[in-house]
Design an enzyme around this catalytic site. Structure first.
Site, short mmCIF file in Angstrom:
data_model
loop_
_atom_site.label_atom_id
_atom_site.label_comp_id
_atom_site.label_asym_id
_atom_site.label_seq_id
_atom_site.Cartn_x
_atom_site.Cartn_y
_atom_site.Cartn_z
CB CYS A 1 1.94 -4.32 1.64
SG CYS A 1 1.03 -3.32 0.71
CB CYS B 1 2.18 2.65 -2.69
SG CYS B 1 3.61 2.47 -1.41
CB CYS C 1 -2.28 -4.33 0.38
SG CYS C 1 -3.76 -4.35 1.90
#
Length: 424
Positions: A131, A215, A238
């Site tokens: 991320c 994800c 994130c």
């Protein structure tokens, strides 16, 4: 009457700005979503506001508000390279149907992808770092250009977001606007229905919150709408959001002074120093001291995460020569200006071993050393000395014309007779 300019004219920490945000939330607490967005775009931050959208399951609602207020407002979409194909198609659908004329895709730095995620599977072992390089890092220079940005976050989505206000002040004194903060799940669905907004193609398949494909999973009946994000992991965000209560993630680093100088700029440093108690089998983005690596070589080589190596004066880099390709970065410490052993280590890395990764100088790194360090193979510098930082930013490092230790074939050693003072 326009809200006072103090809310966005100065980005230094200012208690008045904090009080201004509290006042805004008090005055506009009962205002509807489109009213909040219009107030932000036309009075609070005119010409200084960006929209950040995931083009996910609920994004059509926020983007419909944008279209009503000003379809030319800049909209930024984080194109991580890991989205569902349906999401990419949905971007085009909403742009066309809503008449949005200023949508931009933000891509991760390809060099970061090559360096940290060459196989595209970092999300499996280190989703936080994935991320970071695919979302947080690319978005940061965008938000730096604006006094505020708009999100589609809502209180009902997670417990952590349960205190979300319409306006937040980030750690760097930018304003984050959340016009949908008080929307419930029923409000979102009703709004989409009432305005004939197209659903994300995956919504009816059970995807209630949609991010990157690896994800994101289907949400069961009665689950938190974001339960399908990073399922099974202790991760709910994130990293690009810092909420009112500080419970979700660190603030965006737009106001943080970066100390790593590389490729002509100060950038965020993904690496950290080794700490007592670290497990060499699981650490990631950590500069591991050479003796620790040598004592636990098998565990380090089996570790799937990106890793660095730390060299201090007295360390023998040859002891790790066969394993240098394992490391994405080698940090060489200069404890004092008088200790020049780090230069020799860098030359060994670049000239004898052909090491192609990052060679960074840390410790006592000063502006008159950096030209010499570059000659010896250093390509990154951890700079905490303010005059050196300013010299790098202003491109006024000293030049080196006399070479006591020639490098390569173009430098001539000092003392050479004039008729021999030429490259061979």
């Amino acid at each position: 009457m326009a809200t006072p300019n103090m809310l966005h004219s100065d980005r230094k920490p200012d208690k008045l700005r904090s009080l201004g945000i509290l006042a805004l939330n008090g005055m506009l607490d009962e205002m509807d979503a489109v009213g909040v967005l219009r107030k932000a775009a036309t009075e609070i931050l005119p010409g200084d506001l960006a929209i950040v959208s995931s083009f996910g399951a609920d994004s059509a609602v926020l983007l419909h508000l944008v279209a009503q207020v000003d379809p030319s407002l800049p909209v930024y979409f984080l194109e991580t390279g890991k989205h569902f194909p349906e999401t990419l198609a949905y971007v085009e659908t909403l742009k066309k149907q809503l008449g949005l004329i200023n949508v931009h895709a933000i891509h991760p730095n390809p060099e970061d992808i090559t360096r940290f995620d060459p196989n595209g599977d970092l999300w499996e072992t280190d989703p936080d770092s994935c991320c970071h390089i695919r979302k947080t890092e690319p978005l940061e220079p965008i938000t730096e250009q604006y006094g505020g940005w708009v999100t589609g976050r809502k209180r009902f989505q997670t417990v952590e977001r349960g205190v979300l206000p319409h306006f937040e002040l980030t750690s760097d004194d930018r304003i984050k606007v959340n016009p949908l903060a008080y929307f419930t799940d029923a409000d979102v669905n009703a709004y989409k229905r009432d305005h004939g907004l197209p659903e994300h193609p995956l919504f009816d398949k059970g995807y209630k919150s949609i991010g990157c494909a690896p994800c994101t999973s289907v949400v069961a009946e009665g689950e938190d709408p974001r339960a399908g994000r990073w399922r099974g992991l202790n991760k709910k965000e994130c990293g690009i959001h810092f909420d009112f209560n500080g419970a979700i993630a660190s603030p965006m680093a737009a106001a943080v002074i970066h100390h790593l100088y590389k490729d002509g700029a100060f950038i965020a440093d993904p690496f950290r120093a080794w700490e007592d108690g670290d497990d060499l089998a699981t650490v990631r983005y950590t500069h591991v001291p050479l003796p620790v690596f040598l004592a636990n070589r098998d565990a380090a080589l089996a570790n799937p995460h990106p890793m660095g190596l730390l060299i201090v004066p007295g360390d023998n880099i040859e002891n790790a020569g066969q394993d240098l390709a394992r490391f994405a970065s080698v940090a060489i410490k200069f404890p004092a200006f008088s200790d020049g052993r780090g230069y020799s280590t860098a030359r060994l890395l670049s000239e004898r071993y052909g090491y192609a990764g990052e060679i960074r100088a840390i410790g006592d790194v000063l502006q008159d050393q950096i030209p010499l360090m570059r000659r010896c193979g250093f390509n990154a510098f951890l700079v905490v000395h303010q005059p050196t930082r300013e010299a790098l930013l202003e491109n006024r490092l000293p030049e080196v014309n006399i070479f006591y230790q020639p490098v390569g074939v173009t430098e001539v050693p000092v003392g050479t007779r004039p008729y021999l003072r030429r490259a061979h």
